[in-house]
Design a protein around this motif. Structure first.
Motif, PDB file in Angstrom:
ATOM      1  N   MET A 163       0.851  -1.174   0.000  1.00 43.53           N
ATOM      2  CA  MET A 163       0.000   0.000   0.000  1.00 43.53           C
ATOM      3  C   MET A 163       0.892   1.230   0.000  1.00 43.53           C
ATOM      4  N   ASP A 164       0.594   2.181  -0.851  1.00 41.61           N
ATOM      5  CA  ASP A 164       1.435   3.374  -0.920  1.00 41.61           C
ATOM      6  C   ASP A 164       1.003   4.415   0.119  1.00 41.61           C
ATOM      7  N   ALA A 165       1.818   5.464   0.286  1.00 41.85           N
ATOM      8  CA  ALA A 165       1.591   6.479   1.307  1.00 41.85           C
ATOM      9  C   ALA A 165       0.285   7.235   1.060  1.00 41.85           C
ATOM     10  N   ASP A 166      -0.044   7.529  -0.218  1.00 37.61           N
ATOM     11  CA  ASP A 166      -1.281   8.261  -0.520  1.00 37.61           C
ATOM     12  C   ASP A 166      -2.507   7.462  -0.112  1.00 37.61           C
ATOM     13  N   ALA A 167      -2.500   6.168  -0.376  1.00 36.72           N
ATOM     14  CA  ALA A 167      -3.626   5.314  -0.002  1.00 36.72           C
ATOM     15  C   ALA A 167      -3.768   5.267   1.512  1.00 36.72           C
ATOM     16  N   THR A 168      -2.649   5.193   2.225  1.00 33.14           N
ATOM     17  CA  THR A 168      -2.679   5.172   3.686  1.00 33.14           C
ATOM     18  C   THR A 168      -3.223   6.493   4.226  1.00 33.14           C
ATOM     19  N   ASP A 169      -2.785   7.611   3.642  1.00 30.54           N
ATOM     20  CA  ASP A 169      -3.280   8.927   4.061  1.00 30.54           C
ATOM     21  C   ASP A 169      -4.780   9.045   3.812  1.00 30.54           C
ATOM     22  N   ASP A 170      -5.245   8.568   2.653  1.00 36.75           N
ATOM     23  CA  ASP A 170      -6.671   8.610   2.333  1.00 36.75           C
ATOM     24  C   ASP A 170      -7.475   7.779   3.328  1.00 36.75           C
ATOM     25  N   GLU A 171      -6.946   6.610   3.667  1.00 38.64           N
ATOM     26  CA  GLU A 171      -7.616   5.724   4.625  1.00 38.64           C
ATOM     27  C   GLU A 171      -7.700   6.395   5.999  1.00 38.64           C
ATOM     28  N   LEU A 172      -6.627   7.042   6.429  1.00 37.47           N
ATOM     29  CA  LEU A 172      -6.633   7.753   7.709  1.00 37.47           C
ATOM     30  C   LEU A 172      -7.633   8.904   7.691  1.00 37.47           C
ATOM     31  N   GLU A 173      -7.681   9.643   6.591  1.00 37.72           N
ATOM     32  CA  GLU A 173      -8.641  10.744   6.478  1.00 37.72           C
ATOM     33  C   GLU A 173     -10.074  10.232   6.555  1.00 37.72           C
ATOM     34  N   ARG A 174     -10.347   9.131   5.878  1.00 39.28           N
ATOM     35  CA  ARG A 174     -11.696   8.550   5.918  1.00 39.28           C
ATOM     36  C   ARG A 174     -12.056   8.137   7.336  1.00 39.28           C
ATOM     37  N   GLU A 175     -11.115   7.505   8.031  1.00 42.41           N
ATOM     38  CA  GLU A 175     -11.372   7.081   9.412  1.00 42.41           C
ATOM     39  C   GLU A 175     -11.600   8.280  10.327  1.00 42.41           C
TER      40      GLU A 175
END
Length: 124
Positions: free
Chosen positions: A1-13
């Protein structure tokens, strides 16, 4: 998983958590709505005729806020603030419709007037 996907997931949470908190707080404050609305109407009836004295209006409004906080506590103060915010949004939308402007134009106008009044006050 790349950093952008992780950031998006954190934002959604974070958004989900915030939405859940807002929903729970709304449910908790809902029983206070009727009293907050009555207080808002009372404030509007009392203070809207005072705009010819713009320096007085904040003091009158603060008196209402302090009275509510002291008499009823933070929950009723929060319910009152929510009621006021709802009235402000509805009033600005209605004024925009009546004047043929956008709500953003109405907000911009008042923001400009407030900034000018503040600058004039600082000069005095």
């Amino acid at each position: 998983m790349d950093a952008d996907a992780t950031d998006d997931e954190l934002e959604r949470e974070e958004r989900r958590a915030l939405f859940a908190e807002v929903h729970a707080e709304r449910d908790r404050l809902l029983p206070l709505r009727a009293e907050a609305t009555r207080t808002t109407i009372e404030l509007m009836r009392t203070n809207t005729g005072r705009t010819d004295e713009p320096d007085l209006v904040p003091y009158l409004n603060l008196t209402y806020l302090l009275t509510i906080k002291r008499a009823y506590g933070d929950d009723q103060l929060m319910a009152f603030a929510l009621s006021l915010a709802n009235w402000a949004v509805a009033s600005i939308d209605e004024l925009a419709k009546l004047t043929g402007r956008t709500a953003q134009q109405i907000v911009d106008r008042y923001e400009t007037e407030i900034m000018a009044a503040r600058e004039a006050s600082d000069e005095d």
